[in-house]
Design a protein around this motif. Structure first.
Motif, PDB file in Angstrom:
ATOM      1  N   CYS A   1      42.591  46.918  36.901  1.00  0.00           N
ATOM      2  CA  CYS A   1      43.382  45.691  36.993  1.00  0.00           C
ATOM      3  C   CYS A   1      44.373  45.609  35.835  1.00  0.00           C
ATOM      4  O   CYS A   1      44.248  46.341  34.861  1.00  0.00           O
ATOM      5  CB  CYS A   1      42.456  44.475  36.960  1.00  0.00           C
ATOM      6  SG  CYS A   1      41.182  44.501  38.247  1.00  0.00           S
ATOM      7  N   THR A   2      45.321  44.686  35.945  1.00  0.00           N
ATOM      8  CA  THR A   2      46.302  44.466  34.888  1.00  0.00           C
ATOM      9  C   THR A   2      46.374  42.984  34.574  1.00  0.00           C
ATOM     10  O   THR A   2      46.596  42.164  35.469  1.00  0.00           O
ATOM     11  CB  THR A   2      47.702  44.957  35.318  1.00  0.00           C
ATOM     12  OG1 THR A   2      47.619  46.336  35.678  1.00  0.00           O
ATOM     13  CG2 THR A   2      48.716  44.777  34.195  1.00  0.00           C
TER      14      THR A   2
ATOM     15  N   GLY B   1      49.753  42.402  29.896  1.00  0.00           N
ATOM     16  CA  GLY B   1      50.299  43.740  30.089  1.00  0.00           C
ATOM     17  C   GLY B   1      49.246  44.823  29.998  1.00  0.00           C
ATOM     18  O   GLY B   1      49.488  45.964  30.388  1.00  0.00           O
ATOM     19  N   GLY B   2      48.069  44.468  29.486  1.00  0.00           N
ATOM     20  CA  GLY B   2      47.001  45.444  29.317  1.00  0.00           C
ATOM     21  C   GLY B   2      46.276  45.743  30.616  1.00  0.00           C
ATOM     22  O   GLY B   2      46.211  44.917  31.522  1.00  0.00           O
ATOM     23  N   GLU B   3      45.751  46.947  30.685  1.00  0.00           N
ATOM     24  CA  GLU B   3      44.983  47.359  31.845  1.00  0.00           C
ATOM     25  C   GLU B   3      43.508  47.328  31.487  1.00  0.00           C
ATOM     26  O   GLU B   3      43.119  47.686  30.374  1.00  0.00           O
ATOM     27  CB  GLU B   3      45.409  48.749  32.294  1.00  0.00           C
ATOM     28  CG  GLU B   3      46.837  48.763  32.788  1.00  0.00           C
ATOM     29  CD  GLU B   3      47.265  50.118  33.325  1.00  0.00           C
ATOM     30  OE1 GLU B   3      46.438  51.052  33.348  1.00  0.00           O
ATOM     31  OE2 GLU B   3      48.436  50.225  33.714  1.00  0.00           O
TER      32      GLU B   3
ATOM     33  N   TRP C   1      45.513  37.957  36.533  1.00  0.00           N
ATOM     34  CA  TRP C   1      45.515  39.408  36.601  1.00  0.00           C
ATOM     35  C   TRP C   1      45.759  39.900  38.014  1.00  0.00           C
ATOM     36  O   TRP C   1      45.535  39.193  38.976  1.00  0.00           O
ATOM     37  CB  TRP C   1      44.245  39.996  36.008  1.00  0.00           C
ATOM     38  CG  TRP C   1      42.996  40.014  36.826  1.00  0.00           C
ATOM     39  CD1 TRP C   1      42.618  40.998  37.690  1.00  0.00           C
ATOM     40  CD2 TRP C   1      41.935  39.055  36.842  1.00  0.00           C
ATOM     41  NE1 TRP C   1      41.389  40.710  38.231  1.00  0.00           N
ATOM     42  CE2 TRP C   1      40.946  39.521  37.720  1.00  0.00           C
ATOM     43  CE3 TRP C   1      41.722  37.851  36.179  1.00  0.00           C
ATOM     44  CZ2 TRP C   1      39.778  38.824  37.969  1.00  0.00           C
ATOM     45  CZ3 TRP C   1      40.554  37.156  36.420  1.00  0.00           C
ATOM     46  CH2 TRP C   1      39.604  37.639  37.300  1.00  0.00           C
ATOM     47  N   ARG C   2      46.304  41.133  38.073  1.00  0.00           N
ATOM     48  CA  ARG C   2      46.507  41.825  39.348  1.00  0.00           C
ATOM     49  C   ARG C   2      45.290  42.696  39.603  1.00  0.00           C
ATOM     50  O   ARG C   2      44.833  43.412  38.715  1.00  0.00           O
ATOM     51  CB  ARG C   2      47.770  42.686  39.324  1.00  0.00           C
ATOM     52  CG  ARG C   2      49.039  41.865  39.416  1.00  0.00           C
ATOM     53  CD  ARG C   2      50.274  42.731  39.703  1.00  0.00           C
ATOM     54  NE  ARG C   2      50.316  43.992  38.975  1.00  0.00           N
ATOM     55  CZ  ARG C   2      50.921  44.186  37.810  1.00  0.00           C
ATOM     56  NH1 ARG C   2      51.580  43.196  37.239  1.00  0.00           N
ATOM     57  NH2 ARG C   2      50.912  45.366  37.231  1.00  0.00           N
TER      58      ARG C   2
ATOM     59  N   ASP D   1      48.138  44.521  46.453  1.00  0.00           N
ATOM     60  CA  ASP D   1      48.152  44.037  45.076  1.00  0.00           C
ATOM     61  C   ASP D   1      47.831  42.545  45.116  1.00  0.00           C
ATOM     62  O   ASP D   1      48.694  41.729  45.438  1.00  0.00           O
ATOM     63  CB  ASP D   1      49.531  44.281  44.456  1.00  0.00           C
ATOM     64  CG  ASP D   1      49.483  44.358  42.949  1.00  0.00           C
ATOM     65  OD1 ASP D   1      48.391  44.577  42.390  1.00  0.00           O
ATOM     66  OD2 ASP D   1      50.549  44.196  42.336  1.00  0.00           O
TER      67      ASP D   1
ATOM     68  N   THR E   1      48.289  39.984  33.562  1.00  0.00           N
ATOM     69  CA  THR E   1      49.721  39.706  33.594  1.00  0.00           C
ATOM     70  C   THR E   1      50.112  38.504  32.753  1.00  0.00           C
ATOM     71  O   THR E   1      51.266  38.409  32.338  1.00  0.00           O
ATOM     72  CB  THR E   1      50.202  39.491  35.042  1.00  0.00           C
ATOM     73  OG1 THR E   1      49.483  38.411  35.624  1.00  0.00           O
ATOM     74  CG2 THR E   1      50.007  40.748  35.864  1.00  0.00           C
TER      75      THR E   1
END
Length: 172
Positions: free
Chosen positions: A73-74, A58-60, A86-87, A94, A76
């Motif tokens: 990025c995030t 959930g962290g960026e 990660w995204r 995306d 996931t």
């Protein structure tokens, strides 16, 4: 032993209007060491790029490449010490990067999959990932690689590989 620059390490596949880059690579190290090299910011900075931010699900986080590209990025999903996802926004798309680390009788195996790449920049991303996994191999093979001197030159390696990936995608 280094792989020659006329040999591509990544497979590229078209899926609909996007491209997937896949790499499956065996390294002469342990799975915990490979996990550390792929997840710890100080080690990532040696062979990949400087990474800052929240490296929890959930962290960026931001990747700080040498060419001033700084994708936000995030993360996931993360299942230490086996996988993380990660995204990564690429050209308005995306994309998703999945990294898996596993013990192997010959050392430790890295499986990397970057999905959803737009066709235009896909060859560049494939050449980039190929260059990075070569740099990772050199980093894992040298105790003194922290300063980057023992790593393959980014520009020369990417420059040799990019035309190969462009041709592979053109014929796919």
């Amino acid at each position: 032993m280094a792989t020659p620059l006329d040999e591509m390490l990544a497979a590229v596949h078209r899926t609909g209007g996007s491209v997937t880059v896949e790499i499956d690579r065996l390294y002469p190290t342990t799975a915990p060491d490979l996990w550390s090299a792929c997840t710890e910011p100080d080690r990532l900075a040696r062979w990949f790029a400087r990474v800052t931010g929240d490296l929890r699900p959930g962290g960026e986080f931001t990747i700080h490449f040498d060419d001033d590209d700084t994708p936000a990025c995030t993360l996931t999903d993360c299942t230490p010490p086996e996988s993380f996802v990660w995204r990564w926004p690429v050209g308005g798309h995306d994309t998703t990067v999945t990294v898996e680390v596993a013990a192997d009788p010959g050392g430790a195996r890295l499986r990397l999959c970057h999905e959803g790449l737009p066709e235009g920049p896909a060859a560049g991303y494939a050449a980039g990932w190929d260059t990075y996994v070569r740099r990772l191999e050199a980093d894992l093979s040298h105790d003194d690689a922290a300063d980057g001197d023992a790593l393959p030159d980014w520009d020369a390696t990417w420059g040799a590989l990019h035309p190969l990936y462009r041709a592979a995608l053109a014929s796919a």
